[in-house]
Design an enzyme around this catalytic site. Structure first.
Site, PDB file in Angstrom:
ATOM      1  NE  ARG A  31      -2.448   1.200   3.669  1.00 42.68           N
ATOM      2  CZ  ARG A  31      -3.252   1.391   4.580  1.00 42.68           C
ATOM      3  NH1 ARG A  31      -4.725   1.300   4.424  1.00 42.68           N
ATOM      4  NH2 ARG A  31      -2.941   1.201   5.996  1.00 42.68           N
ATOM      5  CG  ASP A  82      -4.200   2.758  11.227  1.00 41.94           C
ATOM      6  OD1 ASP A  82      -5.170   3.359  11.519  1.00 41.94           O
ATOM      7  OD2 ASP A  82      -3.979   2.071  10.282  1.00 41.94           O
TER       8      ASP A  82
END
Length: 537
Positions: free
Chosen positions: A179, A453
């Site tokens: 990613r 996160d």
């Protein structure tokens, strides 16, 4: 046209920290020389991509701001008119090497230990993250890119100090995805005085250096943070320009894409159509999706969400999208992948471990019942349970009769969860600790049993802003059941109190640097809320 490469000068530095954002743009370090410090020939490869694609990125990002402003003015996202993407039959030919993706383990690419452990976990897929769980600094992103390249080559190792041995990657059929950073982020210091799309830099660095002939499966990326179907065309052209430059078939690069913004939820089918030569599936990035949902409904007091950890995993605004995504994906031969379960298992706390694994099983079973083909986890101990919840190898042949084509993707969260002062304080405490981790080079932190996160940080900053903006209309209750007004002054005081509690903890007392970064984390977090900075950064 791109200017000659070189070290960033003062002009570059000022342009690399845009006035609207507190967090600085990732910049190459002082003394950096692109011709010397990047792979030979890479600048020429990158310049052609930059010239063709950077102006389009600027335009696409500007359109995002228009869409958000329109939503705040009352014109909310909705489905697009019928088109060839939605009305004509078309299918993706899903290759056998990725037919089983019942669990995809995800984690920061800059952590070599974790990357090797994920790849040795037995998970059908692994997503190596340069985005939300990796700190957006030159050092961490480039370490992540190096680890990705070594993981793809099968040469990455780490030192296991407990056992006194070097651990490498075991042979397996695990599919590796990378990613990159999102389209909204920029990379400074490569071209003098110019900002480069961070997505472009990350993907180009990997594509340019990887040995395609040695790969076990085609090179795969996970596209993050998209907000419209038109953005898929940018990614399509990036993949195909690079393939041509490398003398590869135009469809050589494959991808999955995250649906983690409210506007894209209405354009999933069109997005996939635009990437049909590359796409393998869609993924419901539900925590970022929740943040986006709040952001687009920020002006509506009915959307003041309850404390995050009192929102059930099957809340209607998730569940309606969770059912729509597999229907679209299976209609066109693609995989539908579910989200991350945030509660983390523990090998030291038996009670927490049992609770985390039970929540995991319930969550993944719900996604399997919604006809998802797999989901995400973040810890090797979660893999077996996650895989077990989904039929092998996938549910591509499963489509409900009379599926609703355009379900309501904004069902208001009436009667869901609790709105409490304790929840506000928990949000404040979490954003301070999360931002403290970022300042110390961590894009993800284990906080109170949850692996948090950037998505969590966004959710909590938005929740605090919601409660301040709509304080007179939505009751936030203290422990005695009394409504507590969330004025800017009170929220400021709560930030101070939660910071002081963190500073009183033994770790902060023993480490002067930790105290300094906690203070700076508090300042940044509160200022980002005050200034309305809620885009992922």
């Amino acid at each position: 046209m791109a200017s000659a490469p070189g070290a960033p000068n003062s002009k570059t530095t000022s342009s690399a920290t845009t006035p609207a954002n507190l967090m600085p743009v990732n910049s190459a370090p002082a003394g950096f020389d692109a011709a010397r410090d990047l792979p030979g020939g890479f600048i020429e490869f990158l310049t052609a991509l930059h010239t063709a694609l950077t102006p389009r990125q600027r335009s696409l990002i500007a359109r995002r701001e228009v869409a958000l402003s329109a939503a705040h003015a009352g014109k909310l996202p909705t489905y697009l008119p019928a088109s060839v993407a939605t009305m004509q039959p078309w299918r993706v030919e899903l290759p056998a090497w990725c037919a089983d993706q019942r669990n995809q383990m995800t984690g920061p690419a800059d952590d070599a230990d974790l990357v090797v452990k994920m790849l040795n976990s037995g998970a059908p897929g692994v997503m190596l993250d340069l985005e939300d769980s990796t700190a957006n600094t030159w050092e961490h992103v480039n370490r992540g890119i190096k680890n990705v390249l070594e993981a793809l080559a099968g040469t990455l190792t780490y030192e296991d100090r407990k056992r006194g041995k070097t651990v490498g990657i075991n042979p397996s059929s695990t599919v590796i995805f990378t990613r990159p950073r999102g389209l909204h982020l920029h990379q400074a210091g490569i071209f003098q005085g110019e900002l480069l799309p961070a997505s472009l830099f990350d993907v180009a660095m990997i594509v340019y250096q990887v040995d395609f002939a040695a790969l076990r499966h085609p090179l795969c990326f996970y596209i993050p943070k998209s907000e419209s179907a038109d953005e898929a065309l940018w990614w399509r052209d990036l993949f195909q320009m690079m393939a041509r430059a490398k003398n590869l078939p135009v469809d050589a690069i494959k991808c999955m894409a995250l649906v983690e913004s409210h506007p894209l939820a209405f354009q999933m089918e069109e997005f996939a159509w635009n990437l049909r030569e590359h796409i393998l599936g869609l993924n419901l990035g539900r925590w970022d999706y929740m943040a986006s949902l709040i952001h687009f409904n920020l002006e509506n007091p009915a959307w003041v969400l309850p404390d995050r950890n009192t929102i059930p995993h099957d809340v209607a605004f998730f569940q309606n999208l969770r059912r729509l995504m597999p229907e679209i994906c299976h209609k066109h031969g693609m995989l539908a992948i579910g989200g991350m379960t945030a509660l983390y298992p523990s090998r030291e706390d038996a009670e927490l471990n049992a609770r985390a694994l039970k929540v995991l099983e319930q969550d993944k079973k719900n996604e399997a019942n919604s006809l998802m083909d797999g989901a995400w986890t973040g810890h090797p101990d979660q893999n077996e349970i996650a895989v077990r919840q989904f039929p092998a190898p996938n549910q591509l042949r499963s489509r409900p009769a009379n599926a609703e084509v355009h379900p309501d993707l904004r069902p208001q969260p009436v009667g869901v969860g609790k709105h409490t002062l304790a929840g506000t304080r928990a949000a404040i405490r979490t954003v301070i600790r999360y931002r403290n981790g970022v300042l110390q080079g961590r894009g993800a932190s284990l906080l109170d049993g949850y692996m948090e996160d950037l998505a969590t940080d966004r959710i909590y900053r938005l929740m605090i802003a919601q409660r301040m903006q709509h304080s007179s209309q939505v009751a936030i209750l203290d422990d005695d059941g009394k409504a507590v007004a969330h004025s800017p002054e009170r929220v400021h005081a709560w930030f101070e109190e939660e910071l002081n509690r963190l500073l009183e903890e033994p770790a902060a007392k023993a480490d002067q640097n930790l105290g300094q970064t906690l203070r700076e984390a508090r300042r940044l977090s509160e200022e980002m809320i005050r200034r309305g900075e809620f885009n992922p950064a």
